[in-house]
Design an enzyme around this catalytic site. Structure first.
Site: not given
Ligand code: GLT
Ligand code: MN
Ligand code: MN
Length: 387
Positions: A53, A56, A87, A180, A182, A216, A219, A244, A254, A256, A286
């Protein structure tokens, strides 16, 4: 054996291995990792790339001179290690300004901020060589229906995405956009909740050929849906632009989780599908290490994701090549030339023939499909007792 290499196209996000272990009830348990350090670590572990991102890499509010310094340092690390940035994506969820939506905020000033942040992220990604732009509309949802917003958001989302795509083309960036879905979290309900909804929505954009999905595992699983089926449909539509990978238990927040750590069988058939599909894109994890872990656990987590993927890849291939499996599948997809001649594209004659044809209904009603046998073989591969 099972050693990750760049050719396997494994990627992680700065936000995944860099996850500090904050949750809604608890403070961070790990220090923020320097992105340059992450690049070196991931390269050492055999990853292909690192995704990010905007925030980040460049914390919100960084002055321009400092921004340039960060980018130069980061690019140097990429050059030294050969790691790619396939990405990028804009963080449109952390800033309190996005509390009631970014692209779907009722306030046009917030929508303008979200759009500008997206263009700047595209600029950043282009500098780093990214060709995939993910859009995760995490804040584009609601807890309250009284506003009637559910009828208005679609135009706003279309307007923003059309703008971004046109900008990318105008600048010659050549991004492919991966949306994406969710179902919920952080919003009570997110508008673009599932793969099916997203596939339909993207067809309403100006340049649908530049837009695909970033599904994902967690998700779809949160919504109780079958991720393997979702990915199969995306592949059928030529829309798998990114993926993902992680794991998740149904009906929970979520999670992950590390890839393959929970739904091993679904992970097995997902890898089977992906590896036989011709999909050439990154295998992106992810996910993040459990909150119980210190830094060593983060790298155990990253190694685990890649190793499990490679083990499942080998097992899926062995399963497909197993002569007994092939025999079972030959019977399963029975070839019957006479019946096949009744199917296919419509014609008047065919419709007539179909009505006259004698179908052995009694036999069909009694027929078994041997799925118990087939599935048990898959389980035995997974349990490591076969071949
Ligand atoms: C966030 C979210 C992920 C998205 C990322 C892209 S950020 O961590 O939970 O599913 O892929 O914005
Ligand atoms: Mn994701
Ligand atoms: Mn997730």
């Amino acid at each position: 054996m099972y050693e990750p290499k760049p050719e396997h196209k494994f990627t992680f996000g700065l936000w995944t291995v860099g996850n500090v272990g904050r949750d809604p009830f608890g403070d961070p348990v790990r220090e923020r990792l320097d992105p340059v350090y992450v690049v070196h670590k991931l390269a050492e572990l055999g990853a292909y790339g690192v995704n990010l991102h905007d925030e980040d890499l460049i914390p919100r509010g960084t002055p321009p001179a400092e921004r340039d310094r960060i980018i130069t340092r980061f690019k140097k690390a990429l050059e030294e290690t050969g790691l790619k940035v396939p990405m990028v994506t804009a963080n449109l969820f952390s800033d309190p300004a996005f509390k009631d939506g970014a692209f779907t905020s009722p306030d046009p000033r917030v929508r303008a901020y979200a759009l500008r942040k997206s263009l700047e992220t595209m600029d950043l990604g282009a500098e780093l060589g990214a060709r995939i732009y993910v859009v995760w509309p995490g804040r584009e949802g609601a807890e309250v229906e009284a506003t009637g917003k559910a009828r208005r958001v679609w135009d706003w989302l279309r307007e923003a995405l059309n703008f971004m795509i046109a900008y990318s083309e105008d600048q010659g960036y050549g991004y492919r956009f991966a949306l994406e879905p969710k179902p919920n979290e952080p919003r009570g309900d997110i508008y673009l909740a599932t793969v099916g909804g997203m596939l339909a929505f993207l067809q309403t954009l100006d340049r649908p050929e530049l837009v695909g999905l970033n599904p994902e595992f967690a998700h779809e699983t949160m919504a109780g849906l079958n991720f393997v089926h979702a990915v199969a449909q995306i592949l059928d539509m030529g829309k798998l632009f990114h993926i993902d990978l992680n794991d998740q238990r149904m009906s929970r927040f979520d999670q992950d989780l590390r890839f393959g750590s929970e739904n091993l069988k679904a992970a097995f058939f997902l890898v089977d599908l992906l590896e036989s599909s011709g999909y050439q894109g990154p295998r992106h994890f992810d996910a993040h290490a459990l909150r119980t872990e210190e830094e060593e656990g983060v790298w155990d987590f990253a190694r685990g994701c890649m190793r499990t993927y490679l083990i499942l890849k080998e097992k899926a291939q062995a399963f497909r090549e197993d002569p007994e499996v092939q025999d079972l599948l030959k019977d399963y997809y029975r070839e019957d030339p006479q019946a096949l001649s009744l199917l296919g594209p419509y014609s008047k004659e065919k419709a007539e023939a179909l009505k006259r044809a004698e179908l052995p209904l009694d036999t069909l009603r009694r027929r078994g499909y041997a799925l118990e046998r087939l599935d048990q073989i898959a389980v035995e591969y997974l349990l490591g007792v076969r071949p």
